[in-house]
Design an enzyme around this catalytic site. Structure first.
Site, mmCIF file in Angstrom:
data_model
loop_
_atom_site.group_PDB
_atom_site.id
_atom_site.type_symbol
_atom_site.label_atom_id
_atom_site.label_comp_id
_atom_site.label_asym_id
_atom_site.label_seq_id
_atom_site.Cartn_x
_atom_site.Cartn_y
_atom_site.Cartn_z
ATOM 1 N N LEU A 209 40.260 57.587 51.411
ATOM 2 C CA LEU A 209 40.798 58.561 50.451
ATOM 3 C C LEU A 209 39.723 59.565 50.035
ATOM 4 O O LEU A 209 40.000 60.753 49.833
ATOM 5 C CB LEU A 209 41.346 57.834 49.220
ATOM 6 C CG LEU A 209 42.621 57.021 49.445
ATOM 7 C CD1 LEU A 209 42.875 56.072 48.275
ATOM 8 C CD2 LEU A 209 43.823 57.943 49.650
ATOM 9 N N MET A 210 38.491 59.086 49.884
ATOM 10 C CA MET A 210 37.400 59.961 49.439
ATOM 11 C C MET A 210 36.963 60.915 50.546
ATOM 12 O O MET A 210 36.615 62.064 50.287
ATOM 13 C CB MET A 210 36.201 59.116 48.985
ATOM 14 C CG MET A 210 36.454 58.335 47.715
ATOM 15 S SD MET A 210 35.169 57.128 47.377
ATOM 16 C CE MET A 210 33.841 58.177 46.792
ATOM 17 N N LYS A 288 38.775 58.471 37.399
ATOM 18 C CA LYS A 288 38.797 59.947 37.475
ATOM 19 C C LYS A 288 39.361 60.361 38.836
ATOM 20 O O LYS A 288 38.858 59.943 39.882
ATOM 21 C CB LYS A 288 37.371 60.492 37.297
ATOM 22 C CG LYS A 288 37.224 61.985 37.605
ATOM 23 C CD LYS A 288 35.792 62.475 37.375
ATOM 24 C CE LYS A 288 35.591 63.896 37.903
ATOM 25 N NZ LYS A 288 34.221 64.412 37.716
ATOM 26 N N ASP A 293 36.761 69.360 42.989
ATOM 27 C CA ASP A 293 36.067 69.905 41.818
ATOM 28 C C ASP A 293 35.226 71.112 42.235
ATOM 29 O O ASP A 293 34.100 70.964 42.725
ATOM 30 C CB ASP A 293 35.174 68.825 41.192
ATOM 31 C CG ASP A 293 34.424 69.335 39.965
ATOM 32 O OD1 ASP A 293 34.752 70.447 39.480
ATOM 33 O OD2 ASP A 293 33.519 68.621 39.488
ATOM 34 N N LYS A 300 30.683 75.896 40.800
ATOM 35 C CA LYS A 300 29.536 75.226 41.423
ATOM 36 C C LYS A 300 28.962 76.108 42.521
ATOM 37 O O LYS A 300 29.684 76.938 43.090
ATOM 38 C CB LYS A 300 30.015 73.917 42.083
ATOM 39 C CG LYS A 300 30.307 72.794 41.124
ATOM 40 C CD LYS A 300 30.709 71.536 41.884
ATOM 41 C CE LYS A 300 31.022 70.404 40.945
ATOM 42 N NZ LYS A 300 29.869 69.919 40.185
ATOM 43 N N ASP A 311 35.650 63.753 44.527
ATOM 44 C CA ASP A 311 35.534 63.627 43.070
ATOM 45 C C ASP A 311 36.712 62.824 42.493
ATOM 46 O O ASP A 311 36.845 62.705 41.281
ATOM 47 C CB ASP A 311 35.442 65.029 42.442
ATOM 48 C CG ASP A 311 34.705 65.025 41.111
ATOM 49 O OD1 ASP A 311 33.922 64.080 40.878
ATOM 50 O OD2 ASP A 311 34.934 65.952 40.310
ATOM 51 N N ASP A 370 32.847 72.790 34.308
ATOM 52 C CA ASP A 370 32.508 71.844 35.377
ATOM 53 C C ASP A 370 32.375 70.409 34.829
ATOM 54 O O ASP A 370 32.317 69.462 35.604
ATOM 55 C CB ASP A 370 31.205 72.287 36.054
ATOM 56 C CG ASP A 370 30.972 71.591 37.377
ATOM 57 O OD1 ASP A 370 31.918 70.947 37.876
ATOM 58 O OD2 ASP A 370 29.849 71.686 37.909
ATOM 59 N N ARG A 374 35.415 64.284 32.194
ATOM 60 C CA ARG A 374 35.507 63.640 30.866
ATOM 61 C C ARG A 374 36.744 64.109 30.108
ATOM 62 O O ARG A 374 37.231 63.411 29.233
ATOM 63 C CB ARG A 374 34.202 63.864 30.090
ATOM 64 C CG ARG A 374 33.859 65.281 29.811
ATOM 65 C CD ARG A 374 32.394 65.455 29.432
ATOM 66 N NE ARG A 374 31.510 65.504 30.594
ATOM 67 C CZ ARG A 374 30.187 65.656 30.526
ATOM 68 N NH1 ARG A 374 29.583 65.748 29.361
ATOM 69 N NH2 ARG A 374 29.460 65.705 31.621
HETATM 70 N N1 BES Z 1 32.005 65.865 39.702
HETATM 71 C C1 BES Z 1 30.850 66.327 39.059
HETATM 72 C C2 BES Z 1 29.695 65.339 39.087
HETATM 73 C C3 BES Z 1 29.136 64.990 40.428
HETATM 74 C C4 BES Z 1 28.050 65.675 40.937
HETATM 75 C C5 BES Z 1 29.650 63.944 41.148
HETATM 76 C C6 BES Z 1 27.517 65.318 42.150
HETATM 77 C C7 BES Z 1 29.107 63.591 42.380
HETATM 78 C C8 BES Z 1 28.051 64.269 42.882
HETATM 79 C C9 BES Z 1 31.158 66.621 37.585
HETATM 80 O O1 BES Z 1 32.434 67.056 37.331
HETATM 81 C C10 BES Z 1 30.203 67.686 37.149
HETATM 82 O O2 BES Z 1 30.186 68.717 37.743
HETATM 83 N N2 BES Z 1 29.415 67.401 36.135
HETATM 84 C C11 BES Z 1 28.453 68.324 35.653
HETATM 85 C C12 BES Z 1 28.335 68.170 34.167
HETATM 86 C C13 BES Z 1 27.504 69.241 33.506
HETATM 87 C C14 BES Z 1 28.193 70.568 33.624
HETATM 88 C C15 BES Z 1 27.323 68.871 32.061
HETATM 89 C C16 BES Z 1 27.121 68.009 36.331
HETATM 90 O O3 BES Z 1 26.817 66.853 36.558
HETATM 91 O O4 BES Z 1 26.398 68.948 36.667
HETATM 92 ZN ZN ZN Z 2 33.922 66.398 38.665
HETATM 93 ZN ZN ZN Z 3 32.716 69.148 37.559
#
Ligand code: BES
Ligand code: ZN
Ligand code: ZN
Length: 529
Positions: A209-210, A288, A293, A300, A311, A370, A374
């Protein structure tokens, strides 16, 4: 006297009494005269590293039996091949026995390896998984469709090594790797072998799935795939909740993310009733499920963005763990909750500074679009409190900061319950898919509740500092249950070559640890709290 080179010894033997030994790793086609796939099977045998100075091979009991079957030729050939096999190293022999045209012998490391207190895992089990995976892949390279595997004294670990080691996402390629079916060599331990197959297939479902592209695994496709996997179980109910249901439930934080995409959101709800008493308090898993994402308006960088198809790893691992629990018929009740949507930039997407309202009435300032996971989880965690849960455990690829902190060594666990921690930790020692406890200090809570426009901000006020911890502190604002754990699985999302029994790609971790944890909880009966 110097030993003649292995290949020359092999050639001489071939001319003399037929068995062909090849001391080099299996590569390329089998020698002429040895059919592949025409009835014969591959055989993978383990061998321990030598404890004595004589360097003689220390076979497993299956290895010993096979050596007797071939009148000691295996031992003889191995000693001619040079020094004893190191952990994970292999030698392949062709033509030793008519039922097994190719035999791979693989190094298992120390004979009595057990729990390693420094590494927090069972080294013996990890060695077996890694060795069997290498051996089975060599058989696959030879295009032999069936392989018998030495249980190596722990058939569950051997099966896990075989089934995990052979898995690859081939779905969309015209040229696929040959399918190899692993089987237990011998008849003892068949129950443990079967258990290992089920655990590994559970993790492979999460990997599938991932790994699948985001245009194939959309929220609805994800839900339908899981529903199909659970269709045959009479004690499982699957609800695929549409957007209208999510709106009625007042999941404003989840919806604020979903509205940025044209792909409709889904809230997947699974009820597995495995306990003798269907009213027993369930274990509630939450995952989640961001099927892609992009970051949203806080876009990003494009490099590596494709990995964000995974994600939904939290949803994939918890749903796969439930499929596995149902297959094992574990005697407990489990509820699975997966908010599924895409995080995309658009005219309807969240804008930095927007304020949204979660199911429990708390307002959230979306300072970074991003940090969307949460937002989904806030609402799903509120909803999880409807079930009088024994424990609530959520999994999420939540923060890049988690990857920075621990890399792929272990899942970070943030929990308000030492009882829950102990169960997760002990499960992980067995599975080798490790966990490491992280803090839920008030220190971090202050950094998310000090927010200009709302009750809580979706990022910590010191931006990147302790990013995994501020994310966990944010989730804690939506939890009142006394046994809750948040698993940040961002660091273990994918595998390059760190876990030797997983090929490169999305890892499906820590599915087996979740299953083992559920199995332990089912034995911890009713007085668990
Ligand atoms: N899905 C990402 C986190 C992630 C990053 C998972 C790399 C797997 C590999 C998450 O939604 C995200 O982008 N988080 C941000 C939070 C920040 C904006 C506070 C992050 O980690 O940069
Ligand atoms: Zn994410
Ligand atoms: Zn994100």
């Amino acid at each position: 006297m110097l030993l003649p080179c292995v290949r020359r010894v092999a050639a001489r033997r071939l001319s003399r009494d037929l068995p062909l030994a090849c001391g080099c790793p299996a590569q390329g086609p089998a020698p002429r005269g040895y059919s592949r796939g025409a009835g014969g099977k591959g055989l993978v045998l383990g061998v321990y590293s030598s404890e004595k100075d004589d360097g003689a091979a220390q076979f497993t009991s299956a290895g010993d039996a096979f050596d007797r079957l071939v009148s000691g030729k295996l031992r003889e050939l191995l000693s001619l091949c040079g020094p004893p096999l190191k952990k994970g190293k292999t030698r392949i022999f062709h033509g030793l026995h008519q039922d097994f045209p190719s035999v791979v012998v693989v190094g298992l490391g120390k004979k009595n390896a057990g729990v390693n207190d420094q590494e927090n895992w069972n080294e013996g089990k990890e060695n077996i998984r890694a060795a069997v995976a290498v051996g089975c892949r060599q058989i696959q390279d030879l295009e032999i469709p069936c392989v018998e595997v030495d249980p190596c004294g722990d058939a569950q670990s051997a099966a896990e090594g075989a089934v995990l080691g052979l898995h690859e996402y081939n779905e969309l390629k015209q040229k696929k790797k040959p399918i190899v079916t692993p089987q237990l060599h011998g008849s003892a331990e068949s129950e443990a072998w079967q258990k290992g197959v089920i655990y590994a297939e559970g993790q492979n479902l999460a990997r599938y799935l991932m790994e699948a592209p985001a245009n194939y695994i959309t929220p609805i496709k994800f839900a339908e795939h899981i529903e199909q996997k659970l269709r045959s179980f009479s004690n499982v109910k699957v609800h695929i909740r549409p957007e209208s249901w999510i709106t009625t439930e007042q999941m404003g934080a989840f919806l604020s993310v979903a509205k940025g995409s044209t792909e409709p959101p889904i809230f997947l709800e699974i009820h597995y009733l495995g306990a003798a008493n269907t009213d027993d308090s369930p274990l509630v898993f939450v995952g989640k499920g961001v099927t892609f994402d992009s970051g949203g308006i806080s876009l990003k960088p494009s490099s590596g963005m494709d990995a964000m198809r995974a994600d939904m790893g939290g949803a994939a691992t918890i749903c796969s763990a439930i499929v596995t629990a149902a297959t094992l018929n574990l005697p407990l009740n489990i509820i699975g909750l997966a908010p599924l949507c895409e995080n995309m930039p658009s005219g309807k997407a969240n804008k930095p500074g927007d304020v949204v309202r979660a199911k429990n009435g708390k307002t959230i300032q979306v300072d970074n679009t991003d940090a969307e996971g949460r937002l989904l989880l806030a609402d799903a965690l509120c909803y999880a409190h409807n079930f009088n849960a024994r424990a609530i455990v959520n999994a999420a690829t939540l923060t890049g900061a988690m990857d920075v902190a621990l890399g792929s060594a272990a899942t970070g666990v943030f929990t308000n319950s030492s009882w829950l921690w102990t169960h997760l930790y002990e499960a992980s020692i067995l599975t080798g898919d490790r966990v490491w406890r992280m803090p839920l200090f008030e220190h971090y809570t202050k950094q998310v509740t000090d927010c200009p426009l709302a009750d809580v901000s979706n990022v910590g006020k010191y931006s990147r500092a302790g990013g995994a911890c501020t994310a966990a502190a944010f989730l804690k604002e939506f939890v009142t249950a006394s046994h809750w754990a948040h698993l940040d699985i961002a660091g273990v999302m994918s595998n390059k070559d760190e876990v030797p029994y997983l090929r490169k790609g999305m890892a499906g971790r820590p599915t087996r640890t979740l299953v083992e944890f559920a199995a332990r909880l089912s034995q911890d009966s009713h007085n668990a709290k």
